[in-house]
Design an enzyme around this catalytic site. Structure first.
Site, PDB file in Angstrom:
ATOM      1  N   LYS A  11     -11.388  -8.302  20.060  1.00  0.00           N
ATOM      2  CA  LYS A  11      -9.946  -8.411  19.738  1.00  0.00           C
ATOM      3  C   LYS A  11      -9.367  -9.729  20.266  1.00  0.00           C
ATOM      4  O   LYS A  11      -8.509 -10.347  19.642  1.00  0.00           O
ATOM      5  CB  LYS A  11      -9.228  -7.204  20.364  1.00  0.00           C
ATOM      6  CG  LYS A  11      -7.736  -7.137  20.090  1.00  0.00           C
ATOM      7  CD  LYS A  11      -7.155  -5.798  20.516  1.00  0.00           C
ATOM      8  CE  LYS A  11      -5.652  -5.849  20.525  1.00  0.00           C
ATOM      9  NZ  LYS A  11      -4.993  -4.687  19.969  1.00  0.00           N
ATOM     10  N   GLY A  33       2.632  -6.750   0.628  1.00  0.00           N
ATOM     11  CA  GLY A  33       3.446  -7.942   0.850  1.00  0.00           C
ATOM     12  C   GLY A  33       4.803  -7.961   0.163  1.00  0.00           C
ATOM     13  O   GLY A  33       5.353  -9.032  -0.089  1.00  0.00           O
ATOM     14  N   SER A  34       5.381  -6.776  -0.067  1.00  0.00           N
ATOM     15  CA  SER A  34       6.702  -6.793  -0.711  1.00  0.00           C
ATOM     16  C   SER A  34       7.768  -7.325   0.256  1.00  0.00           C
ATOM     17  O   SER A  34       8.740  -7.950  -0.180  1.00  0.00           O
ATOM     18  CB  SER A  34       7.078  -5.416  -1.249  1.00  0.00           C
ATOM     19  OG  SER A  34       7.377  -4.526  -0.209  1.00  0.00           O
ATOM     20  N   ASN A  35       7.592  -7.099   1.535  1.00  0.00           N
ATOM     21  CA  ASN A  35       8.544  -7.674   2.499  1.00  0.00           C
ATOM     22  C   ASN A  35       8.395  -9.189   2.580  1.00  0.00           C
ATOM     23  O   ASN A  35       9.385  -9.912   2.697  1.00  0.00           O
ATOM     24  CB  ASN A  35       8.377  -7.025   3.877  1.00  0.00           C
ATOM     25  CG  ASN A  35       9.127  -5.708   3.983  1.00  0.00           C
ATOM     26  OD1 ASN A  35      10.354  -5.678   3.991  1.00  0.00           O
ATOM     27  ND2 ASN A  35       8.383  -4.606   4.023  1.00  0.00           N
ATOM     28  N   HIS A  91       9.736  -1.825  10.754  1.00  0.00           N
ATOM     29  CA  HIS A  91       9.107  -0.504  10.812  1.00  0.00           C
ATOM     30  C   HIS A  91       9.885   0.454   9.911  1.00  0.00           C
ATOM     31  O   HIS A  91      11.122   0.483   9.967  1.00  0.00           O
ATOM     32  CB  HIS A  91       9.090   0.007  12.259  1.00  0.00           C
ATOM     33  CG  HIS A  91       8.425   1.340  12.385  1.00  0.00           C
ATOM     34  ND1 HIS A  91       7.053   1.471  12.342  1.00  0.00           N
ATOM     35  CD2 HIS A  91       8.940   2.584  12.512  1.00  0.00           C
ATOM     36  CE1 HIS A  91       6.749   2.766  12.446  1.00  0.00           C
ATOM     37  NE2 HIS A  91       7.867   3.460  12.553  1.00  0.00           N
TER      38      HIS A  91
HETATM   39  C1  GAR Z   1       6.457  -1.446   4.945  1.00  0.00           C
HETATM   40  O1  GAR Z   1       7.025  -0.205   4.641  1.00  0.00           O
HETATM   41  C2  GAR Z   1       6.546  -1.721   6.442  1.00  0.00           C
HETATM   42  O2  GAR Z   1       7.719  -1.268   7.019  1.00  0.00           O
HETATM   43  C3  GAR Z   1       5.358  -0.934   6.932  1.00  0.00           C
HETATM   44  O3  GAR Z   1       4.346  -1.175   5.997  1.00  0.00           O
HETATM   45  C4  GAR Z   1       4.939  -1.415   4.722  1.00  0.00           C
HETATM   46  C5  GAR Z   1       4.423  -2.736   4.206  1.00  0.00           C
HETATM   47  O4  GAR Z   1       4.867  -2.971   2.900  1.00  0.00           O
HETATM   48  N1  GAR Z   1       4.963  -1.339   8.246  1.00  0.00           N
HETATM   49  C6  GAR Z   1       4.505  -0.504   9.165  1.00  0.00           C
HETATM   50  O5  GAR Z   1       4.358   0.674   8.968  1.00  0.00           O
HETATM   51  C7  GAR Z   1       4.177  -1.163  10.483  1.00  0.00           C
HETATM   52  N2  GAR Z   1       3.895  -0.177  11.475  1.00  0.00           N
HETATM   53  P1  GAR Z   1       4.745  -4.410   2.267  1.00  0.00           P
HETATM   54  O6  GAR Z   1       3.301  -4.878   2.509  1.00  0.00           O
HETATM   55  O7  GAR Z   1       5.021  -4.192   0.807  1.00  0.00           O
HETATM   56  O8  GAR Z   1       5.750  -5.310   2.928  1.00  0.00           O
END
Ligand code: GAR
Length: 203
Positions: free
Chosen positions: A67, A14-16, A111
Protein backbone atom coordinates in the site's frame (compact mmCIF):
# COMPACT_ATOMS: atom_id res chain seq x y z
CA UNK A 1 -4.26 34.80 -12.35
CA UNK A 2 -3.64 31.09 -12.80
CA UNK A 3 -6.41 28.73 -11.73
CA UNK A 4 -5.80 26.42 -8.80
CA UNK A 5 -4.78 22.94 -9.83
CA UNK A 6 -6.66 19.92 -8.55
CA UNK A 7 -6.00 16.22 -8.99
CA UNK A 8 -8.93 13.81 -9.08
CA UNK A 9 -8.85 10.23 -7.80
CA UNK A 10 -11.48 7.90 -9.24
CA UNK A 11 -12.38 4.22 -9.35
CA UNK A 12 -15.27 3.95 -11.80
CA UNK A 13 -17.93 5.73 -13.80
CA UNK A 14 -16.70 9.26 -13.11
CA UNK A 15 -19.98 11.15 -13.21
CA UNK A 16 -18.75 13.41 -10.40
CA UNK A 17 -15.54 14.04 -12.35
CA UNK A 18 -17.75 14.94 -15.32
CA UNK A 19 -19.79 17.34 -13.19
CA UNK A 20 -16.58 19.18 -12.24
CA UNK A 21 -15.32 19.19 -15.85
CA UNK A 22 -18.66 20.58 -17.05
CA UNK A 23 -18.64 23.45 -14.54
CA UNK A 24 -15.06 24.31 -15.49
CA UNK A 25 -16.04 24.26 -19.18
CA UNK A 26 -19.03 26.52 -18.43
CA UNK A 27 -16.59 28.99 -16.92
CA UNK A 28 -18.20 28.95 -13.48
CA UNK A 29 -15.57 26.95 -11.61
CA UNK A 30 -12.13 28.56 -11.67
CA UNK A 31 -10.04 25.39 -11.43
CA UNK A 32 -7.80 23.32 -13.61
CA UNK A 33 -7.95 19.53 -13.38
CA UNK A 34 -4.23 18.87 -13.67
CA UNK A 35 -4.46 15.08 -13.55
CA UNK A 36 -6.89 12.19 -13.05
CA UNK A 37 -5.70 8.96 -11.43
CA UNK A 38 -7.71 5.74 -11.22
CA UNK A 39 -6.99 2.59 -9.24
CA UNK A 40 -8.85 0.64 -11.95
CA UNK A 41 -7.42 0.44 -15.47
CA UNK A 42 -10.87 0.12 -17.08
CA UNK A 43 -12.56 2.96 -15.19
CA UNK A 44 -14.81 4.95 -17.52
CA UNK A 45 -13.61 8.06 -15.68
CA UNK A 46 -10.24 7.68 -17.45
CA UNK A 47 -12.00 7.83 -20.83
CA UNK A 48 -13.75 11.01 -19.77
CA UNK A 49 -10.41 12.54 -18.78
CA UNK A 50 -8.74 11.40 -22.01
CA UNK A 51 -11.56 12.88 -24.10
CA UNK A 52 -11.15 16.19 -22.28
CA UNK A 53 -7.39 16.16 -22.86
CA UNK A 54 -6.59 15.79 -19.16
CA UNK A 55 -3.44 13.80 -18.25
CA UNK A 56 -4.62 10.51 -16.76
CA UNK A 57 -3.05 7.47 -15.17
CA UNK A 58 -4.04 4.11 -13.77
CA UNK A 59 -2.16 3.16 -10.61
CA UNK A 60 -2.98 -0.43 -9.78
CA UNK A 61 -2.63 -1.60 -6.19
CA UNK A 62 -1.79 -5.20 -7.18
CA UNK A 63 1.08 -4.00 -9.37
CA UNK A 64 2.67 -2.33 -6.34
CA UNK A 65 4.66 -4.16 -3.66
CA UNK A 66 2.44 -2.77 -0.90
CA UNK A 67 0.00 0.00 0.00
CA UNK A 68 2.91 2.31 0.79
CA UNK A 69 4.31 2.02 -2.74
CA UNK A 70 0.81 2.39 -4.23
CA UNK A 71 0.23 5.63 -2.33
CA UNK A 72 3.77 6.89 -3.01
CA UNK A 73 3.08 6.57 -6.75
CA UNK A 74 -0.14 8.53 -6.45
CA UNK A 75 1.60 11.16 -4.34
CA UNK A 76 4.42 11.49 -6.86
CA UNK A 77 2.08 11.93 -9.84
CA UNK A 78 -0.04 14.49 -7.96
CA UNK A 79 3.01 16.53 -6.95
CA UNK A 80 4.58 16.26 -10.43
CA UNK A 81 1.42 17.86 -11.82
CA UNK A 82 1.45 20.72 -9.34
CA UNK A 83 -1.73 19.59 -7.61
CA UNK A 84 -2.86 21.74 -4.67
CA UNK A 85 -6.01 19.82 -3.76
CA UNK A 86 -6.94 16.17 -4.26
CA UNK A 87 -10.59 15.37 -4.97
CA UNK A 88 -11.85 11.86 -4.27
CA UNK A 89 -14.69 11.44 -6.77
CA UNK A 90 -15.88 7.89 -6.32
CA UNK A 91 -12.46 6.62 -5.20
CA UNK A 92 -13.23 3.38 -3.39
CA UNK A 93 -10.09 2.93 -1.26
CA UNK A 94 -9.03 4.16 2.15
CA UNK A 95 -5.89 6.26 2.05
CA UNK A 96 -3.31 5.55 4.74
CA UNK A 97 -2.19 7.95 7.48
CA UNK A 98 1.15 8.79 5.80
CA UNK A 99 -0.60 9.93 2.65
CA UNK A 100 -3.26 11.85 4.57
CA UNK A 101 -0.76 13.68 6.76
CA UNK A 102 1.11 14.81 3.64
CA UNK A 103 -2.11 16.38 2.34
CA UNK A 104 -3.73 17.70 5.55
CA UNK A 105 -6.98 19.52 4.67
CA UNK A 106 -6.00 19.17 1.03
CA UNK A 107 -8.12 16.13 0.22
CA UNK A 108 -11.87 16.42 -0.34
CA UNK A 109 -14.24 13.44 -0.60
CA UNK A 110 -17.85 13.08 -1.67
CA UNK A 111 -19.90 10.45 0.12
CA UNK A 112 -23.46 9.37 -0.80
CA UNK A 113 -25.03 9.73 2.67
CA UNK A 114 -25.49 12.29 5.41
CA UNK A 115 -22.41 11.59 7.51
CA UNK A 116 -21.87 10.48 10.21
CA UNK A 117 -24.74 8.17 9.18
CA UNK A 118 -23.91 5.34 6.80
CA UNK A 119 -20.16 5.64 6.21
CA UNK A 120 -18.26 3.14 4.09
CA UNK A 121 -19.55 0.99 1.29
CA UNK A 122 -23.13 0.80 0.00
CA UNK A 123 -24.25 3.96 1.80
CA UNK A 124 -27.50 4.12 -0.16
CA UNK A 125 -28.37 0.49 0.67
CA UNK A 126 -27.52 1.11 4.33
CA UNK A 127 -29.96 4.07 4.42
CA UNK A 128 -32.77 2.01 2.88
CA UNK A 129 -32.23 -1.00 5.14
CA UNK A 130 -32.10 1.23 8.21
CA UNK A 131 -35.43 2.82 7.29
CA UNK A 132 -34.08 6.37 7.14
CA UNK A 133 -36.59 8.94 5.89
CA UNK A 134 -33.96 11.26 4.49
CA UNK A 135 -30.48 10.74 3.13
CA UNK A 136 -28.23 12.77 0.86
CA UNK A 137 -24.59 13.48 0.25
CA UNK A 138 -21.69 14.93 2.18
CA UNK A 139 -18.59 16.71 0.94
CA UNK A 140 -15.86 16.63 3.56
CA UNK A 141 -12.14 16.97 4.11
CA UNK A 142 -10.47 13.59 4.50
CA UNK A 143 -8.81 12.61 7.76
CA UNK A 144 -7.40 9.28 8.94
CA UNK A 145 -10.82 7.77 9.72
CA UNK A 146 -13.33 6.29 7.32
CA UNK A 147 -15.57 9.16 6.14
CA UNK A 148 -14.97 11.03 9.42
CA UNK A 149 -13.29 14.27 8.32
CA UNK A 150 -14.61 17.84 8.78
CA UNK A 151 -17.84 18.41 6.84
CA UNK A 152 -17.89 21.15 4.20
CA UNK A 153 -21.47 20.82 3.00
CA UNK A 154 -24.37 18.41 2.79
CA UNK A 155 -27.46 18.08 0.63
CA UNK A 156 -30.60 16.25 1.73
CA UNK A 157 -33.00 14.11 -0.31
CA UNK A 158 -36.12 12.22 0.81
CA UNK A 159 -36.13 8.43 1.00
CA UNK A 160 -39.50 7.21 -0.30
CA UNK A 161 -41.33 4.00 0.67
CA UNK A 162 -40.83 2.50 -2.77
CA UNK A 163 -37.17 3.46 -3.13
CA UNK A 164 -34.67 0.84 -4.24
CA UNK A 165 -30.93 1.32 -3.84
CA UNK A 166 -30.86 2.34 -7.49
CA UNK A 167 -33.60 4.99 -7.30
CA UNK A 168 -32.19 6.46 -4.10
CA UNK A 169 -28.64 6.44 -5.51
CA UNK A 170 -29.86 8.31 -8.60
CA UNK A 171 -31.66 10.94 -6.48
CA UNK A 172 -28.55 11.41 -4.34
CA UNK A 173 -26.24 11.52 -7.36
CA UNK A 174 -28.14 14.51 -8.77
CA UNK A 175 -27.30 16.37 -5.58
CA UNK A 176 -23.69 15.14 -5.59
CA UNK A 177 -23.22 16.76 -8.96
CA UNK A 178 -24.21 20.09 -7.40
CA UNK A 179 -22.51 19.66 -4.03
CA UNK A 180 -19.02 18.78 -5.23
CA UNK A 181 -18.60 21.71 -7.66
CA UNK A 182 -20.11 24.00 -5.01
CA UNK A 183 -17.58 22.88 -2.40
CA UNK A 184 -14.73 23.23 -4.89
CA UNK A 185 -15.87 26.69 -5.82
CA UNK A 186 -15.77 27.71 -2.13
CA UNK A 187 -12.31 26.16 -1.78
CA UNK A 188 -11.04 27.91 -4.92
CA UNK A 189 -12.29 31.23 -3.54
CA UNK A 190 -10.35 30.59 -0.31
CA UNK A 191 -13.60 30.58 1.66
CA UNK A 192 -13.17 27.33 3.64
CA UNK A 193 -11.70 27.74 7.13
CA UNK A 194 -11.09 24.53 9.08
CA UNK A 195 -10.87 24.57 12.86
CA UNK A 196 -10.88 21.16 14.48
CA UNK A 197 -13.99 19.36 13.21
CA UNK A 198 -15.64 22.53 11.99
CA UNK A 199 -15.49 24.05 8.56
CA UNK A 200 -16.66 27.63 8.36
CA UNK A 201 -17.62 29.25 5.09
CA UNK A 202 -16.15 32.75 5.23
CA UNK A 203 -17.27 35.78 3.23
C1 GAR B 1 -20.75 8.36 -5.98
O1 GAR B 1 -22.06 8.10 -5.56
C2 GAR B 1 -19.87 8.71 -4.79
O2 GAR B 1 -20.52 9.46 -3.82
C3 GAR B 1 -19.55 7.32 -4.28
O3 GAR B 1 -19.31 6.56 -5.43
C4 GAR B 1 -20.09 7.08 -6.50
C5 GAR B 1 -19.16 7.37 -7.66
O4 GAR B 1 -19.87 7.76 -8.79
N1 GAR B 1 -18.41 7.33 -3.41
C6 GAR B 1 -18.29 6.55 -2.35
O5 GAR B 1 -19.13 5.75 -2.03
C7 GAR B 1 -17.01 6.76 -1.58
N2 GAR B 1 -17.06 6.05 -0.34
P1 GAR B 1 -19.13 8.43 -10.01
O6 GAR B 1 -17.92 7.53 -10.34
O7 GAR B 1 -20.14 8.42 -11.11
O8 GAR B 1 -18.70 9.81 -9.61
Amino acid sequence: MNNHKVGVLVSGRGSNLQAIMDKIAEGVLPLEIAVVISDKADAFALERAEKAGIPNFAVIRKECADKKEFEAKIDEIMRAHGVELIVLAGFMRILGPDFISGWRHKIINIHPALLPSFPGLDAQGQAIRYGAKVSGCTVHFVDEGMDTGPIILQKVVPVTDDDTEETLAARILEQEHKALPEALSLWAAGRLAVQGRKVTITN
